[in-house]
Design a protein around this motif. Sequence first.
Motif, PDB file in Angstrom:
ATOM      1  N   ASN A 310     -53.900 -51.473  10.795  1.00 49.72           N
ATOM      2  CA  ASN A 310     -53.832 -51.895   9.399  1.00 49.72           C
ATOM      3  C   ASN A 310     -52.671 -51.179   8.724  1.00 49.72           C
ATOM      4  OD1 ASN A 310     -54.902 -49.249   8.405  1.00 49.72           O
ATOM      5  ND2 ASN A 310     -56.751 -49.966   9.459  1.00 49.72           N
ATOM      6  N   TYR A 311     -52.400 -51.532   7.472  1.00 48.60           N
ATOM      7  CA  TYR A 311     -51.223 -50.976   6.813  1.00 48.60           C
ATOM      8  C   TYR A 311     -51.392 -49.487   6.483  1.00 48.60           C
ATOM      9  CZ  TYR A 311     -53.651 -51.442   2.297  1.00 48.60           C
ATOM     10  OH  TYR A 311     -54.547 -51.337   1.263  1.00 48.60           O
ATOM     11  N   LEU A 312     -52.644 -48.999   6.389  1.00 47.57           N
ATOM     12  CA  LEU A 312     -52.858 -47.566   6.157  1.00 47.57           C
ATOM     13  C   LEU A 312     -52.354 -46.752   7.341  1.00 47.57           C
ATOM     14  CD1 LEU A 312     -54.034 -45.123   4.679  1.00 47.57           C
ATOM     15  CD2 LEU A 312     -56.255 -45.647   5.744  1.00 47.57           C
ATOM     16  N   GLU A 313     -52.751 -47.143   8.558  1.00 46.22           N
ATOM     17  CA  GLU A 313     -52.279 -46.433   9.746  1.00 46.22           C
ATOM     18  C   GLU A 313     -50.763 -46.505   9.855  1.00 46.22           C
ATOM     19  OE1 GLU A 313     -56.212 -47.113  12.629  1.00 46.22           O
ATOM     20  OE2 GLU A 313     -54.401 -48.318  12.903  1.00 46.22           O
ATOM     21  N   GLY A 314     -50.215 -47.672   9.542  1.00 45.77           N
ATOM     22  CA  GLY A 314     -48.766 -47.824   9.600  1.00 45.77           C
ATOM     23  C   GLY A 314     -48.045 -46.912   8.632  1.00 45.77           C
ATOM     24  N   SER A 315     -48.514 -46.845   7.402  1.00 45.69           N
ATOM     25  CA  SER A 315     -47.866 -45.987   6.403  1.00 45.69           C
ATOM     26  C   SER A 315     -47.972 -44.516   6.785  1.00 45.69           C
ATOM     27  CB  SER A 315     -48.489 -46.231   5.024  1.00 45.69           C
ATOM     28  OG  SER A 315     -49.875 -45.947   5.034  1.00 45.69           O
ATOM     29  N   LEU A 316     -49.090 -44.112   7.384  1.00 47.41           N
ATOM     30  CA  LEU A 316     -49.253 -42.720   7.813  1.00 47.41           C
ATOM     31  C   LEU A 316     -48.265 -42.365   8.918  1.00 47.41           C
ATOM     32  CD1 LEU A 316     -53.153 -42.349   7.809  1.00 47.41           C
ATOM     33  CD2 LEU A 316     -51.519 -41.512   6.108  1.00 47.41           C
ATOM     34  N   LEU A 317     -48.062 -43.279   9.875  1.00 48.21           N
ATOM     35  CA  LEU A 317     -47.098 -43.030  10.944  1.00 48.21           C
ATOM     36  C   LEU A 317     -45.680 -42.895  10.391  1.00 48.21           C
ATOM     37  CD1 LEU A 317     -48.334 -45.418  13.807  1.00 48.21           C
ATOM     38  CD2 LEU A 317     -48.482 -42.929  13.725  1.00 48.21           C
ATOM     39  N   VAL A 318     -45.320 -43.749   9.439  1.00 47.93           N
ATOM     40  CA  VAL A 318     -43.984 -43.669   8.832  1.00 47.93           C
ATOM     41  C   VAL A 318     -43.826 -42.354   8.073  1.00 47.93           C
ATOM     42  CG1 VAL A 318     -42.421 -44.705   7.146  1.00 47.93           C
ATOM     43  CG2 VAL A 318     -43.730 -46.170   8.690  1.00 47.93           C
ATOM     44  N   ILE A 319     -44.867 -41.916   7.371  1.00 48.70           N
ATOM     45  CA  ILE A 319     -44.806 -40.642   6.642  1.00 48.70           C
ATOM     46  C   ILE A 319     -44.624 -39.477   7.606  1.00 48.70           C
ATOM     47  CG2 ILE A 319     -46.217 -39.027   5.300  1.00 48.70           C
ATOM     48  CD1 ILE A 319     -47.327 -41.461   3.794  1.00 48.70           C
ATOM     49  N   VAL A 320     -45.329 -39.504   8.736  1.00 47.98           N
ATOM     50  CA  VAL A 320     -45.149 -38.466   9.746  1.00 47.98           C
ATOM     51  C   VAL A 320     -43.705 -38.441  10.240  1.00 47.98           C
ATOM     52  CG1 VAL A 320     -45.780 -37.750  12.083  1.00 47.98           C
ATOM     53  CG2 VAL A 320     -47.555 -38.465  10.488  1.00 47.98           C
ATOM     54  N   TYR A 321     -43.117 -39.628  10.442  1.00 47.66           N
ATOM     55  CA  TYR A 321     -41.729 -39.707  10.897  1.00 47.66           C
ATOM     56  C   TYR A 321     -40.782 -39.100   9.856  1.00 47.66           C
ATOM     57  CZ  TYR A 321     -37.300 -41.642  12.541  1.00 47.66           C
ATOM     58  OH  TYR A 321     -36.007 -41.790  12.970  1.00 47.66           O
ATOM     59  N   ILE A 322     -41.025 -39.375   8.592  1.00 46.56           N
ATOM     60  CA  ILE A 322     -40.180 -38.816   7.528  1.00 46.56           C
ATOM     61  C   ILE A 322     -40.293 -37.290   7.504  1.00 46.56           C
ATOM     62  CG2 ILE A 322     -39.811 -38.726   5.029  1.00 46.56           C
ATOM     63  CD1 ILE A 322     -40.761 -41.638   4.901  1.00 46.56           C
ATOM     64  N   ILE A 323     -41.496 -36.764   7.725  1.00 48.00           N
ATOM     65  CA  ILE A 323     -41.688 -35.316   7.795  1.00 48.00           C
ATOM     66  C   ILE A 323     -40.878 -34.724   8.945  1.00 48.00           C
ATOM     67  CG2 ILE A 323     -43.378 -33.489   8.234  1.00 48.00           C
ATOM     68  CD1 ILE A 323     -45.455 -35.231   6.810  1.00 48.00           C
ATOM     69  N   VAL A 324     -40.901 -35.409  10.100  1.00 51.69           N
ATOM     70  CA  VAL A 324     -40.107 -34.965  11.255  1.00 51.69           C
ATOM     71  C   VAL A 324     -38.620 -34.967  10.909  1.00 51.69           C
ATOM     72  CG1 VAL A 324     -39.378 -35.584  13.590  1.00 51.69           C
ATOM     73  CG2 VAL A 324     -41.805 -35.706  12.968  1.00 51.69           C
ATOM     74  N   ALA A 325     -38.156 -36.011  10.212  1.00 50.26           N
ATOM     75  CA  ALA A 325     -36.740 -36.099   9.834  1.00 50.26           C
ATOM     76  C   ALA A 325     -36.349 -34.956   8.902  1.00 50.26           C
ATOM     77  CB  ALA A 325     -36.472 -37.449   9.159  1.00 50.26           C
ATOM     78  N   VAL A 326     -37.199 -34.641   7.940  1.00 55.70           N
ATOM     79  CA  VAL A 326     -36.909 -33.541   7.010  1.00 55.70           C
ATOM     80  C   VAL A 326     -36.847 -32.210   7.760  1.00 55.70           C
ATOM     81  CG1 VAL A 326     -37.799 -32.234   5.036  1.00 55.70           C
ATOM     82  CG2 VAL A 326     -37.889 -34.724   5.020  1.00 55.70           C
ATOM     83  N   ALA A 327     -37.810 -31.980   8.661  1.00 53.04           N
ATOM     84  CA  ALA A 327     -37.837 -30.733   9.424  1.00 53.04           C
ATOM     85  C   ALA A 327     -36.603 -30.600  10.317  1.00 53.04           C
ATOM     86  CB  ALA A 327     -39.112 -30.662  10.263  1.00 53.04           C
ATOM     87  N   SER A 328     -36.186 -31.712  10.946  1.00 52.59           N
ATOM     88  CA  SER A 328     -35.011 -31.656  11.826  1.00 52.59           C
ATOM     89  C   SER A 328     -33.730 -31.414  11.037  1.00 52.59           C
ATOM     90  CB  SER A 328     -34.903 -32.951  12.638  1.00 52.59           C
ATOM     91  OG  SER A 328     -34.670 -34.061  11.791  1.00 52.59           O
ATOM     92  N   TRP A 329     -33.680 -31.866   9.772  1.00 52.69           N
ATOM     93  CA  TRP A 329     -32.492 -31.637   8.937  1.00 52.69           C
ATOM     94  C   TRP A 329     -32.291 -30.137   8.677  1.00 52.69           C
ATOM     95  CZ3 TRP A 329     -28.334 -34.172   7.176  1.00 52.69           C
ATOM     96  CH2 TRP A 329     -27.594 -33.574   6.132  1.00 52.69           C
ATOM     97  N   TYR A 330     -33.381 -29.421   8.503  1.00 54.20           N
ATOM     98  CA  TYR A 330     -33.295 -27.995   8.205  1.00 54.20           C
ATOM     99  C   TYR A 330     -33.376 -27.117   9.457  1.00 54.20           C
ATOM    100  CZ  TYR A 330     -33.724 -29.115   3.273  1.00 54.20           C
ATOM    101  OH  TYR A 330     -33.501 -29.609   2.010  1.00 54.20           O
ATOM    102  N   TYR A 331     -33.452 -27.751  10.620  1.00 57.95           N
ATOM    103  CA  TYR A 331     -33.521 -26.960  11.853  1.00 57.95           C
ATOM    104  C   TYR A 331     -32.118 -26.503  12.232  1.00 57.95           C
ATOM    105  CZ  TYR A 331     -35.438 -25.437  16.330  1.00 57.95           C
ATOM    106  OH  TYR A 331     -35.857 -24.680  17.385  1.00 57.95           O
TER     107      TYR A 331
END
Length: 345
Positions: A310-331
């Motif tokens: 459903n769209y809830l699971e989808g939005s959560l996966l995208v949010i996790v990906y954005i968190i990974v992107a932010v963390a990798s930017w500051y790594y």
Amino acid sequence: MPKVSGILIETAFGSIVEIILFIILIAKHTASEGSSEHGNLIPVIQAAILGSILTNLLLCLGLCFFVGGLRQARQKFHPSISETGSGLLLVAGFGLLIPSAYYSALKGSAVQKATKHHEFTEKILQHNVLKISQVTSILLMIAFVIFIYYNARSQHSIFDEVLEADEHADLDHHEDLSKPKFTFTECIIAIVFSLAIVTMLAVFLVVRIEDVVEAGIPDQFLGLIMLPLVEKAAEHLTAIDEAWDGQINFALFHCIGPSIQTALFNAPLVVVVGWFLGKDMDLNFEIFMVVLLVLSIVVVGNFLRDGESNYLEGSLLVIVYIIVAVASWYYPNPDVATSNGGLDG
């Protein structure tokens, strides 16, 4: 063509872009090693390998769940596809984790530990990690061959039936049937021409990587986020369109299939190619990236377990990906911080 064979061939050709990019990166690293401050492209290659898997599992699958959920409240997919995919991803994650775990467990005492015959130095540790990576790569490629055989022969009728039903469930199936199609010869010509253009673009991309890094883009962000987004864009759009049309099993094949191929074949292939080129390319990733990979596989596996999206699971996966992107930017870059897999370059 049979549906499963078509999907496998499509996934293989889609991964050719990734394979070309990885091989050009390792070849450029071999040619320019030591010639500049950013001559060591090994961290970028390793980040791109894991970034390709993460982009498929988190961003692409998340967008498929989200977009499909906007049109249909729940989309059910066949358990044979999700179970096989999540199981293989766990095996691949285990294989990619072992060299890094081995290195991390022993690196602190590499200089201090000694046996009766010789000291266990950092050089010996890196040699052992390289050999473990090479053997692991061969075994992962064997696992990929078994996976292909399983799909194409042992479970062909099941998968073919699932995808056939998905095709008939396509919400714009009649429109697709009315569209003009390429002939087989035209397809071959288009594929050859496309691969030639893609190879040229990959060469141009790799040539400009040093300029991108010097402009302030971190190595981890470049490999983990930017390169996979560029090389996977077309495949992601295809999967999202299929999810929008209600073909969630096709979308899963386009998300999980390339992830499995990257983990079980493309990444080991880079190690083997580096082996033949005399370049010490290993699977000793940064612990930060390995943790991201394992956690992502666990999260996606839990979402696949119930057999529907459903769209809830989808939005959560995208949010996790954005968190990974932010963390990798500051790594920090491996040449600034202590690198887990940093071979001297």
